[in-house]
Design an enzyme around this catalytic site. Structure first.
Site, PDB file in Angstrom:
ATOM      1  N   ASP A 436       0.882  -1.151   0.000  1.00 41.15           N
ATOM      2  CA  ASP A 436       0.000   0.000   0.000  1.00 41.15           C
ATOM      3  C   ASP A 436       0.934   1.219   0.000  1.00 41.15           C
ATOM      4  O   ASP A 436       2.098   1.104   0.360  1.00 41.15           O
ATOM      5  CB  ASP A 436      -0.859  -0.043   1.267  1.00 41.15           C
ATOM      6  CG  ASP A 436      -1.620   1.239   1.472  1.00 41.15           C
ATOM      7  OD1 ASP A 436      -2.242   1.689   0.505  1.00 41.15           O
ATOM      8  OD2 ASP A 436      -1.582   1.784   2.584  1.00 41.15           O
ATOM      9  N   ASP A 619      -1.442  -0.596   5.873  1.00 38.98           N
ATOM     10  CA  ASP A 619      -1.750  -0.101   7.208  1.00 38.98           C
ATOM     11  C   ASP A 619      -3.149   0.483   7.337  1.00 38.98           C
ATOM     12  O   ASP A 619      -3.604   0.768   8.434  1.00 38.98           O
ATOM     13  CB  ASP A 619      -0.729   0.967   7.636  1.00 38.98           C
ATOM     14  CG  ASP A 619      -1.012   2.299   6.968  1.00 38.98           C
ATOM     15  OD1 ASP A 619      -1.399   2.273   5.784  1.00 38.98           O
ATOM     16  OD2 ASP A 619      -0.869   3.339   7.626  1.00 38.98           O
ATOM     17  N   ASP A 623      -7.043  -1.509   3.545  1.00 39.84           N
ATOM     18  CA  ASP A 623      -6.181  -2.643   3.235  1.00 39.84           C
ATOM     19  C   ASP A 623      -6.617  -3.914   3.947  1.00 39.84           C
ATOM     20  O   ASP A 623      -6.164  -5.007   3.604  1.00 39.84           O
ATOM     21  CB  ASP A 623      -4.731  -2.342   3.640  1.00 39.84           C
ATOM     22  CG  ASP A 623      -4.145  -1.185   2.870  1.00 39.84           C
ATOM     23  OD1 ASP A 623      -4.338  -1.164   1.642  1.00 39.84           O
ATOM     24  OD2 ASP A 623      -3.520  -0.318   3.477  1.00 39.84           O
TER      25      ASP A 623
END
Lengths: 739, 62
Positions: A436, A619, A623
């Site tokens: 991410d 995080d 996600d």
């Protein structure tokens, strides 16, 4: 050193009260002295001792009416942050069990040494001229030591075996218990018949080695559990309390009292039990009911501490707060984290399912073979039992746990907490790494965005709206707004659309904070490769560019991973213009921007279908589905609660290098595990024919078993360090790229 | 072989002393904080005599 109180004890007038605290940042001997000295003289404090291993301060107070404020003041003065803490049930049980295993180990060790003393005398006597009487005496003495010792030290195995047999399963402990009991039984019989050989030492040595493995395993798990509990205590219990003037303040969940109103942002864990007074959302109550579907809640519904809030913001009137509810939350988190049974252990049990019948059939065939060859019934049975003793899966049982302990320990020192032992195996299979962007490749604390573009009125509104989001950009905006405008009141009925933004209606105005598209702008907004966060008030859009800072060693780490032929991707919910420069700076060719959470998961599933093993690192709340869906996942400890709950491993600190180190260590770990299984197999291949041939004496059994166990354990130590990221299956990765 | 009569019990007794010593040390919590024990040994707080005891933070000693 004895257990002396670090503070002079005054006789407590009434029943003393315990208070445990987690203290952050203890690192030296001076800190111990400093803190304990400074605590002397606090009224009602009768005992305080700092444990450096667990980073906890245990204190005892004279009576329940104590005031802990001076203690916090002292700690604060030295710059240590402390949080009250209750040792959870699971950790206490784990700790008690570890101590019990250690006691068993001590008994087994004592008995092994003393029986070995007698056995060596017998062995040397057998090749010189020991009298039968002396040998019998030594054997009886051995029995005198071995039988009670094995009865005590073997309990962990016997109980497990009995439980497994009752439920019709097969675990390693069954052949282990059988081997030990048969060795002891046969030895007593042989001793009674003045025979030359007895296997008391073999039985005890088996116990000693197996217990060593188990103690190591438990010590490591206890350490992980304690650290996870500390982390949870330090970061979890904060709640946003709504003040009487409508302002929000962050308070420890412990400080909440019944009647307080708290605001729960989307993706946040609810800090106390209570009734919803405003907003609607869906809550994840899987920790309570095991039900994975989210339950819709609205005004008047009951919610409990530990539930995860879904997409909407809630206001909750607290009905019960503090230890009772909080405890359940922490316990659940930790239990999820540590208790999940390792797949590799299950593999070991599967091995047992195949291994035990083979061994037992081999033993039976050996007995029959010797009978046919003309041996006496006695000799045939003795040889068959020798086969069972020598095949007792000592090295096999140590093969996986020893490596898991070593690797988990090494990772722990690097700041990575593994949630289960089988993470090692899954990590080692990884060939695609998906990152991410925001908060993962970049630091969670963004550098100062250009919030000055907002007018004061808008800043206040945007800041109030930002309080309802967990997105790092929103947090930065919130903090900025709080600094500029002071305390901010919460907004009602805030909806968070995962991956897009937050919105609400306030005084007839439509307020939106999130991606420019979410705020009604075309994608064609000007940008210099910066992230954009936009605020819209009734369609009047202000775009705020935000510079993000890459994690310290991100460039180096990505290069390292790519050099090791990992396929590295970025899947971000951010705009293409923001992702591209980050991808460019890191040298990542494959990236996708503007991806919704469901698409992330779909993307992972597509890769899974191609036969790729994906490591997902993220995080954000958006996600979480991808983290749960990936073969293996990591999350920084700065991530959202829901994200951390979904991740297989957590890493601390500002660097990204731990990711490469974790992969390298897990690779090494798996390789060593395989070597260990091979070593155990080779041992059996050599030892079993000897046993079938009837050549195994107690001396050979002792040498072979200890030799193989020590070899496996020492070999496991090699997993302690891995110097570089090991290359993965280049071919497989290439195939994935073309396909 | 009469030497065995006291040698064997002596060996066993010594082993048992060790075993009970370990059990006692574990029960009294001496293994609860291995790191702290390693660090606490460096503290000089137990030196009562101010002549002997170096001042706090005085790393060079008296």
């Amino acid at each position: 050193m004895t257990e002396q109180p670090a503070i002079p004890v005054q006789q407590p007038a009434s029943a003393p009260v315990q208070l445990e605290l987690v203290v952050e940042g203890i690192s030296s001997a001076q800190a111990i002295a400093q803190i304990e000295q400074a605590l002397i003289g606090i009224p009602d404090l009768v005992y305080a001792r700092l444990n450096m291993t667990t980073r906890r301060l245990s204190t005892q107070w004279a009576h329940a009416g104590y005031n802990a404020a001076p203690l916090f003041a002292v700690l604060d003065r030295f710059g240590y942050r402390a949080v009250p803490f209750t040792t959870n049930q699971a950790e206490q049980e784990e700790s008690a069990r570890t101590k019990w295993l250690l006691r068993c180990l001590a008994v087994a060790g004592f008995a092994t040494m003393n029986v070995m003393l007698l056995s060596v005398s017998v062995w040397s006597g057998n090749v010189t001229e020991i009298s039968t009487e002396t040998r019998d005496l030594f054997h009886w003495l051995s029995a005198l030591i071995a039988l009670p010792a094995a009865g005590f030290a073997g309990q962990p195995f016997f109980f497990n075996a009995i439980r497994a047999i009752r439920s019709g399963e097969m675990v390693m402990d069954v052949p282990i218990s059988l081997g030990i009991l048969l060795a002891l039984g046969m030895s007593v019989y042989e001793t009674a018949h003045h025979a030359e050989h007895a296997y008391f030492d073999s039985a005890l040595m088996l116990l000693f080695f197996l217990l060593s493995g188990r103690v190591l395993d438990h010590v490591m798990r206890l350490k992980t559990r304690a650290t996870a509990a500390n982390l949870a205590a330090l970061r979890a219990p904060l709640a946003s309390r709504l003040g009487p003037d409508g302002s929000l303040s962050e308070v420890p969940a412990d400080a909440l009292v019944a009647g307080d109103v708290i605001v729960v942002a989307a993706g946040q864990r609810i800090a106390a039990d209570g009734l919803v007074t405003q907003g609607q959302s869906a809550v994840d109550e899987s920790f309570l009911t095991g039900e994975t579907d989210r339950r819709a809640v609205q005004v008047g519904d009951q919610v409990y501490a530990g539930m995860l809030n879904g997409a909407g913001q809630l206001q909750v009137q607290v009905a019960a707060a503090g230890r009772q509810t909080l405890l359940s939350e922490i316990e659940t988190l930790i239990d999820n984290a540590v208790n999940s049974k390792s797949r590799y252990v299950q593999v070991a049990d599967r091995v047992a399912r195949v291994y035990a019948p083979i061994v037992h059939v081999t033993a039976a065939l050996t007995a029959i073979g010797w009978l046919i060859a003309g041996a006496s019934l006695h000799d045939a049975i003795i040889i068959a039992i020798a086969v069972l003793i020598i095949t007792c899966p000592c090295a096999l049982a140590l093969a996986a746990p020893t490596v898991q302990v070593v690797v988990a320990g090494a990772l722990f020192r690097k700041g990575v907490l593994m949630r289960s032992g089988d993470v090692i195996e899954r990590m080692a299979d990884v060939d695609v790494i998906v990152f991410d962007k925001t908060g993962t490749l970049t630091l969670p604390d963004v550098s100062q965005p250009d919030f000055a573009r907002l007018s004061d009125g808008d800043l206040r509104l945007a800041g109030r709206l930002a309080q309802s989001s967990h997105h790092p950009l929103a947090r930065a905006l919130r903090d900025y707004a709080r600094r500029q405008c002071g305390p901010l009141a919460a907004l009602d009925n805030v909806q968070e659309l995962s991956g897009q933004g937050v919105c609400t209606h306030y005084q007839g105005m439509d307020l939106r904070l999130g991606s420019p598209a979410f705020c009604g702008l075309d994608e064609a907004t000007p940008s210099g490769g910066q992230s954009l966060i936009a605020f819209a008030r009734d369609g009047v859009v202000t775009v705020l560019p935000v510079e993000q800072v890459l994690r310290r060693d991100a460039v180096e780490t990505i290069r390292q991973l790519q050099a090791a032929s990992y396929r590295v991707l970025i899947l971000s919910g951010d705009r293409a213009e923001a992702v591209e420069p980050v991808a460019g700076a890191l040298g990542i060719a494959e990236w996708q921007a503007g991806i919704k959470p469901a698409d992330k998961l779909a993307c992972l599933n597509r890769m899974k279908a191609e036969g790729l093993t994906v490591l997902m690192i993220g995080d954000g709340v958006n996600d979480a589905p991808a983290l749960a869906g990936a073969a293996v996942s990591m999350s920084p400890t700065t991530g959202a609660d829901v994200t951390q709950a979904a991740a297989d491993a957590l890493f601390m600190g500002e660097g990204l290098g731990v990711v490469a180190q974790t992969l390298a260590l897990c690779h090494k770990g798996r390789a060593v595990m395989r070597e260990n299984f091979l070593l155990a197999l080779v041992y059996n291949l050599v030892a079993v024919p000897l046993a079938i041939a009837g050549w195994v004496t107690p001396l050979i059994a002792a040498a072979a078993m200890s030799g193989s166990s020590v070899l496996v354990s020492v070999n496991a130590l090699r997993a302690r360090s891995a110097h570089r990221v090991v290359s993965v299956k280049q071919v497989k990765s290439d195939m994935g790229r073309s396909g | 072989m009469s030497v065995l009569l006291y040698l064997v019990p002596t060996a066993l007794g010594l082993g048992l002393i060790g075993l009970f010593g370990f059990m006692w040390s574990m029960r009294s919590g001496q293994y609860d904080d291995m790191e702290g024990a390693a660090n606490r040994i460096l503290n000089d707080d137990d030196l009562q005599d101010p002549q002997v005891r170096p001042a706090a933070n005085d790393l060079t000693g008296p």
